[in-house]
Design a protein around this motif. Structure first.
Motif, PDB file in Angstrom:
ATOM      1  N   GLN A   1      40.430  44.614  44.815  1.00  0.00           N
ATOM      2  CA  GLN A   1      42.251  44.462  44.822  1.00  0.00           C
ATOM      3  C   GLN A   1      41.665  43.829  43.643  1.00  0.00           C
ATOM      4  O   GLN A   1      42.928  43.613  42.238  1.00  0.00           O
TER       5      GLN A   1
ATOM      6  N   ARG B   1      40.585  45.450  40.211  1.00  0.00           N
ATOM      7  CA  ARG B   1      41.932  46.454  39.525  1.00  0.00           C
ATOM      8  C   ARG B   1      42.842  45.772  38.514  1.00  0.00           C
ATOM      9  O   ARG B   1      43.109  45.763  37.833  1.00  0.00           O
ATOM     10  N   ARG B   2      43.385  44.150  39.088  1.00  0.00           N
ATOM     11  CA  ARG B   2      43.950  43.293  38.464  1.00  0.00           C
ATOM     12  C   ARG B   2      43.374  42.999  37.484  1.00  0.00           C
ATOM     13  O   ARG B   2      44.435  42.981  36.830  1.00  0.00           O
TER      14      ARG B   2
END
Length: 130
Positions: free
Chosen positions: A63, A66-67
């Motif tokens: 996560q 990807r951020r």
């Protein structure tokens, strides 16, 4: 001589008008980097937790990465497991082949920013059925 003074004043005035735009551009760039740096810092912390054996940390690493990628305008090139026509500009073969294959299977996706390929997708040749 007065003409030279006028030109000098105009140049100075133009610089003064452009200065706030340069400052704004610099501030926006720094803010974008700061957001990406924060997401990358989270990913590094979660990665350390993952290495220490925390089960849920792998999802959090993904996560955060990807951020960070989204903040920097990075997008995945293909998807793992996808079958595509081989393109040397987009793909790198993991297994050697005597000649370029017609189709390949994506092992790990590449990364793009805009139209620029930053990392090619790693692929293997797809064998034709006899």
């Amino acid at each position: 001589m007065p003409a030279a003074k006028t030109a000098k004043k105009t140049k100075s005035a133009a610089r003064k008008r452009a200065a706030p735009l340069r400052d704004l551009t610099r501030q926006l760039a720094e803010a974008a980097w700061a957001d990406a740096d924060a997401a990358l810092a989270e990913a590094l912390a979660e990665f350390a937790a993952w290495e220490a054996g925390e089960a849920d940390a792998a999802a959090f690493v993904g996560q955060a990465l990807r951020r960070a990628a989204r903040k920097r305008g990075l997008t995945p090139l293909s998807a793992a497991g996808a079958l595509e026509p081989y393109d040397a500009a987009l793909h790198v073969l993991v297994k050697s082949a005597s000649r370029p294959p017609a189709r390949v299977k994506i092992k790990s996706p590449g990364v793009m920013r805009g139209g620029e390929v930053l990392a090619k997708a790693r692929v293997t040749p797809v064998r034709r059925r006899p």
